[in-house]
Design an enzyme around this catalytic site. Structure first.
Site, PDB file in Angstrom:
ATOM      1  N   HIS A  52       0.849  -1.195   0.000  1.00 60.34           N
ATOM      2  CA  HIS A  52       0.000   0.000   0.000  1.00 60.34           C
ATOM      3  C   HIS A  52       0.881   1.240   0.000  1.00 60.34           C
ATOM      4  O   HIS A  52       1.761   1.380   0.849  1.00 60.34           O
ATOM      5  CB  HIS A  52      -0.903  -0.006   1.237  1.00 60.34           C
ATOM      6  CG  HIS A  52      -1.965   1.036   1.215  1.00 60.34           C
ATOM      7  ND1 HIS A  52      -3.193   0.825   0.613  1.00 60.34           N
ATOM      8  CD2 HIS A  52      -1.988   2.296   1.702  1.00 60.34           C
ATOM      9  CE1 HIS A  52      -3.929   1.920   0.745  1.00 60.34           C
ATOM     10  NE2 HIS A  52      -3.211   2.830   1.401  1.00 60.34           N
ATOM     11  N   GLU A  54       1.432   5.183   0.580  1.00 59.37           N
ATOM     12  CA  GLU A  54       0.877   6.237   1.424  1.00 59.37           C
ATOM     13  C   GLU A  54      -0.062   7.135   0.632  1.00 59.37           C
ATOM     14  O   GLU A  54       0.231   7.534  -0.493  1.00 59.37           O
ATOM     15  CB  GLU A  54       2.011   7.079   1.994  1.00 59.37           C
ATOM     16  CG  GLU A  54       1.542   8.229   2.855  1.00 59.37           C
ATOM     17  CD  GLU A  54       2.703   9.039   3.384  1.00 59.37           C
ATOM     18  OE1 GLU A  54       2.650   9.403   4.559  1.00 59.37           O
ATOM     19  OE2 GLU A  54       3.662   9.293   2.631  1.00 59.37           O
ATOM     20  N   CYS A  66     -10.296   8.977  -4.196  1.00 59.29           N
ATOM     21  CA  CYS A  66      -9.571   7.748  -4.517  1.00 59.29           C
ATOM     22  C   CYS A  66     -10.196   6.594  -3.730  1.00 59.29           C
ATOM     23  O   CYS A  66     -11.146   6.778  -2.981  1.00 59.29           O
ATOM     24  CB  CYS A  66      -8.090   7.895  -4.184  1.00 59.29           C
ATOM     25  SG  CYS A  66      -7.760   8.119  -2.421  1.00 59.29           S
ATOM     26  N   CYS A  68      -8.053   4.560  -1.880  1.00 56.25           N
ATOM     27  CA  CYS A  68      -6.914   4.135  -1.054  1.00 56.25           C
ATOM     28  C   CYS A  68      -7.300   3.790   0.385  1.00 56.25           C
ATOM     29  O   CYS A  68      -6.906   2.733   0.899  1.00 56.25           O
ATOM     30  CB  CYS A  68      -5.836   5.206  -1.053  1.00 56.25           C
ATOM     31  SG  CYS A  68      -5.221   5.605  -2.701  1.00 56.25           S
ATOM     32  N   GLN A  71      -9.221   0.606   0.613  1.00 50.08           N
ATOM     33  CA  GLN A  71      -8.353  -0.535   0.306  1.00 50.08           C
ATOM     34  C   GLN A  71      -7.474  -0.889   1.503  1.00 50.08           C
ATOM     35  O   GLN A  71      -7.295  -2.071   1.813  1.00 50.08           O
ATOM     36  CB  GLN A  71      -7.480  -0.244  -0.914  1.00 50.08           C
ATOM     37  CG  GLN A  71      -8.227  -0.319  -2.224  1.00 50.08           C
ATOM     38  CD  GLN A  71      -7.303  -0.179  -3.412  1.00 50.08           C
ATOM     39  OE1 GLN A  71      -6.256   0.467  -3.332  1.00 50.08           O
ATOM     40  NE2 GLN A  71      -7.692  -0.781  -4.522  1.00 50.08           N
ATOM     41  N   ASP A 127       3.807   7.497 -12.694  1.00 50.84           N
ATOM     42  CA  ASP A 127       3.947   6.687 -11.484  1.00 50.84           C
ATOM     43  C   ASP A 127       5.433   6.591 -11.146  1.00 50.84           C
ATOM     44  O   ASP A 127       6.201   5.995 -11.895  1.00 50.84           O
ATOM     45  CB  ASP A 127       3.353   5.295 -11.704  1.00 50.84           C
ATOM     46  CG  ASP A 127       3.168   4.512 -10.417  1.00 50.84           C
ATOM     47  OD1 ASP A 127       3.906   4.773  -9.437  1.00 50.84           O
ATOM     48  OD2 ASP A 127       2.289   3.633 -10.383  1.00 50.84           O
ATOM     49  N   ARG A 129       6.627   5.365  -8.163  1.00 46.03           N
ATOM     50  CA  ARG A 129       6.838   4.479  -7.020  1.00 46.03           C
ATOM     51  C   ARG A 129       7.874   3.401  -7.329  1.00 46.03           C
ATOM     52  O   ARG A 129       8.078   3.039  -8.481  1.00 46.03           O
ATOM     53  CB  ARG A 129       5.516   3.819  -6.609  1.00 46.03           C
ATOM     54  CG  ARG A 129       4.516   4.829  -6.084  1.00 46.03           C
ATOM     55  CD  ARG A 129       3.189   4.200  -5.800  1.00 46.03           C
ATOM     56  NE  ARG A 129       2.534   3.780  -7.047  1.00 46.03           N
ATOM     57  CZ  ARG A 129       1.337   3.220  -7.097  1.00 46.03           C
ATOM     58  NH1 ARG A 129       0.666   2.987  -5.982  1.00 46.03           N
ATOM     59  NH2 ARG A 129       0.807   2.878  -8.253  1.00 46.03           N
ATOM     60  N   LYS A 155       2.663  -4.307  -9.552  1.00 47.08           N
ATOM     61  CA  LYS A 155       3.107  -4.844  -8.266  1.00 47.08           C
ATOM     62  C   LYS A 155       3.407  -6.338  -8.391  1.00 47.08           C
ATOM     63  O   LYS A 155       4.413  -6.823  -7.863  1.00 47.08           O
ATOM     64  CB  LYS A 155       2.047  -4.607  -7.189  1.00 47.08           C
ATOM     65  CG  LYS A 155       1.880  -3.154  -6.797  1.00 47.08           C
ATOM     66  CD  LYS A 155       0.791  -2.999  -5.760  1.00 47.08           C
ATOM     67  CE  LYS A 155       0.558  -1.532  -5.425  1.00 47.08           C
ATOM     68  NZ  LYS A 155      -0.528  -1.361  -4.450  1.00 47.08           N
TER      69      LYS A 155
END
EC number: 3.5.4.25
Length: 197
Positions: A52, A54, A66, A68, A71, A127, A129, A155
């Site tokens: 997950h 932040e 969102c 988030c 989830q 993205d 990340r 992921k």
């Protein structure tokens, strides 16, 4: 511990959904991340897990822009119900662009752009990340095989590339509402998220 992260501390964390053990990790640049665990996760059996990122607006401020927050809550509930599992919480706000840039992107979305267009208009990556951080956390915790709570195929691929056996993908479809309908559709159309199962 690894080239990406060092484990620095652990403690008991009682929550609304049960007690977790919280593990703190730190990158060389000082960026901090956490993992929440329940039960014995290093016994060799596949571990229920969520990676997950932040999201202050969704996780703490209950934004409806969102999915988030819902989830994260669903993942915490699922791990507790399973009796063992891990939630990797990566401090990569706004798909890695940071909180202030996320606010700027939200402003552009209010003017009609979608989440991808807004990031690009700001000269930012769609993205940014780095899910390899999760692999470092799994390595520390002795996890080699997971059942992954996700809609994001990136992921899955990142974990597989890192040698983590993803034995099952468990869809996580919660938090849909009128405010985030376009956002979720953009994640499916432009980012390849698996939103229809």
């Amino acid at each position: 511990m690894s080239e990406l992260l060092d484990h620095v501390a652990s403690c008991r964390l009682p929550t609304e959904w049960g007690v977790f053990t919280m593990h703190g990790f730190e990158e060389a640049n000082g960026q901090e991340h956490v993992a929440l665990t329940v039960g014995n996760c290093s016994d060799g059996n596949p571990v229920l897990t969520r990676i997950h990122s932040e999201c202050l607006t969704g996780d703490a401020l209950f934004s409806r822009k969102c999915d988030c927050g819902p989830q994260l809550e669903a993942a915490m509930r699922a791990v507790q119900a399973e009796g063992r599992g891990i939630i990797v919480y990566l401090r990569q706000e706004g798909r890695g662009i940071g909180l202030i840039n996320k606010i700027r992107a939200y402003h552009l979305q209010e003017q009609g752009m979608d989440t991808v267009e807004a990031n690009l208009a700001l000269g930012l990556p769609v993205d940014a990340r780095d899910f390899r951080l999760a692999q470092s956390i799994y390595e520390y915790l002795g996890i080699r095989s997971v059942k992954l709570l996700t809609n994001n195929p990136e992921k899955i691929q990142t974990l597989k590339d890192a040698g983590i056996n993803v034995v099952e993908r468990i869809p996580l479809h919660v938090g849909e509402n009128l405010e985030n309908e376009r956002y979720l559709q953009t994640k499916a159309d432009k980012l390849g998220h698996l939103m229809s199962e």
